[in-house]
Design a protein around this motif. Sequence first.
Motif, mmCIF file in Angstrom:
data_model
loop_
_atom_site.group_PDB
_atom_site.id
_atom_site.type_symbol
_atom_site.label_atom_id
_atom_site.label_comp_id
_atom_site.label_asym_id
_atom_site.label_seq_id
_atom_site.Cartn_x
_atom_site.Cartn_y
_atom_site.Cartn_z
ATOM 1 N N GLU A 140 -50.153 -54.080 2.312
ATOM 2 C CA GLU A 140 -50.377 -54.752 1.030
ATOM 3 C C GLU A 140 -49.263 -55.739 0.693
ATOM 4 O OE1 GLU A 140 -49.869 -51.508 1.616
ATOM 5 O OE2 GLU A 140 -48.629 -50.555 0.095
ATOM 6 N N HIS B 193 -58.920 -51.244 -0.607
ATOM 7 C CA HIS B 193 -57.692 -50.440 -0.633
ATOM 8 C C HIS B 193 -56.464 -51.335 -0.823
ATOM 9 C CE1 HIS B 193 -55.119 -47.032 0.996
ATOM 10 N NE2 HIS B 193 -54.309 -48.064 1.182
ATOM 11 N N GLU B 194 -56.357 -52.363 0.011
ATOM 12 C CA GLU B 194 -55.145 -53.203 -0.045
ATOM 13 C C GLU B 194 -55.082 -54.011 -1.343
ATOM 14 O OE1 GLU B 194 -53.048 -52.338 1.927
ATOM 15 O OE2 GLU B 194 -54.097 -51.597 3.685
ATOM 16 N N HIS C 66 -53.666 -52.008 -4.172
ATOM 17 C CA HIS C 66 -52.205 -51.886 -4.112
ATOM 18 C C HIS C 66 -51.499 -52.967 -4.930
ATOM 19 C CE1 HIS C 66 -51.258 -48.586 -1.495
ATOM 20 N NE2 HIS C 66 -51.891 -49.068 -0.442
ATOM 21 N N GLU D 58 -50.481 -44.643 -2.102
ATOM 22 C CA GLU D 58 -51.602 -44.394 -1.188
ATOM 23 C C GLU D 58 -52.716 -43.549 -1.810
ATOM 24 O OE1 GLU D 58 -51.717 -46.353 0.977
ATOM 25 O OE2 GLU D 58 -49.645 -46.905 1.428
ATOM 26 N N ALA E 284 -54.563 -46.099 -4.046
ATOM 27 C CA ALA E 284 -55.358 -47.090 -3.316
ATOM 28 C C ALA E 284 -56.577 -46.435 -2.660
ATOM 29 C CB ALA E 284 -54.496 -47.807 -2.279
ATOM 30 N N TYR F 89 -52.789 -39.720 1.502
ATOM 31 C CA TYR F 89 -53.887 -40.586 1.058
ATOM 32 C C TYR F 89 -55.009 -39.769 0.417
ATOM 33 C CZ TYR F 89 -51.832 -44.332 3.928
ATOM 34 O OH TYR F 89 -51.007 -45.288 4.455
#
Length: 468
Positions: A302, A320-321, A324, A343, A346, A399
């Motif tokens: 990220e 997800h990224e 972040h 994590e 995200a 995660y």
Amino acid sequence: MNSWTSRRMAARLGATAFMVAVAVAVPPQAWAAEGFVAGAPGLGDPFFPLAGNGGYDVTNYSIELGYDPATRHLDGTTTIAATATQNLSRFDLDLRGFDVSRVAVNGRPATFNRDGQELVITPQAGLRSGRPFTVVVSYAGVPTVITDPDGSIEGWVPTDDGAFVVGEPQGSPGWYPVNDNPRDKATYDIRVAVPDGLTVMANGVLVSRTSSSGRTTFVWRESSPMAPYLATATLGRFDLTQYNLDSGLPVYIAVDPTLSSAAVLKKLPDIFAFYSSIFGPYPFDAVGAIVDDAKNVGYSLETQTKPVFDRVPDEATLAHELAHMWYGDSATLSTWPDIWLHEGFATWSEWIWSEYNGRKSADQYFDNLYNNPPQDTAFWTPPPGNPGTPAFMFNGTIYYRGAMTLQALREKVGDTTFFRILRDWAAENRHGNVTTPQFIALAERDSGLNLQQFFDIWLYQPAKPTSW
Ligand SMILES: [Zn+2]
């Protein structure tokens, strides 16, 4: 607010004192008497104790590089604007590899030596607490790729046509001298010259792109505070597309032309709009993605304003990224063992994006993992709030169990309160640093509930939660 935010404020206010600092420089013979001491070689992070350095706070990095992929030779001059936070006789930067040819402090040559990842700098005059100073470091060589405790590689990683540049958690000293700790955020100016035909992608907005004598120079500016590990200067052959969102925010999409299809990137504006609606205002002045062909790296990162991908991402990875940007890049951990704050958030964000699109819901993700965890008992350890060692900081449980912690919280406090917690967390820690106890305190404040036992079970107990 937190103490590090206050320090940055103090640093900005101190900028007007620059000329005074030079005029009243303290000569070496008076250092001991006036309490000038060496800055600490590290900031004591539980996982990376030597990362970062004591005694000063960086306000800006100006990184000027030249790179030729054919020889893998990098030439660098990095100028650091900082403020002393104690009377300094000496201080360190983090730098791995390279030959250092010259170091200057406040325009005067300084003596220096190397000690592992430490570049130890002794200025001609002591640096007074509260006063700004500048350091210029000139260096050159073939960058050394850094291997992390979990076996992954990072830093300035060569590719067929350039370099894939990633720094989490300790790769930044592999390409620039730095106070490599996530608590010392700074603005960045990144200027890189490469052979014509190559493109350099760095953080923030593209200021200029000029060509002369067979070389093209890209200048990028990141004007929001950025943790050192989030900097990038990924370069190579890229098709660069630039457009603006309706709000005027610039979007930069770079795709390696050898990759087949990156149609998934058309989803970026929708994901961005959805996250802005539930997390609150986007914290930076540019957004985008860098899609490279660097599968040997094995992960995406990220990097601030423009996540970098080692291959064409799937939609969940893109989501997800981008999540972040709020949770990780803007609200950044203070120490690495709190990595679940990045994590877990995200990963849960992937789930809510899926739920929003009418696909699998966050609750279904939770139930599937709870009832059929991929590796039975090993799935639950280490607990997300205590990875134990840096080799486990990117373990799957950080995660997945981290994301399950948030989904369990959502069910406990209800959607209205839960989404208020997410928005408040982003807003109150915008461009700041955070800890797990701060998150627990905020969740308790917004919900009016005592959540000590809940979070203890979900974040810290090395066993499958059974009641909470
Ligand atoms: Zn992540």
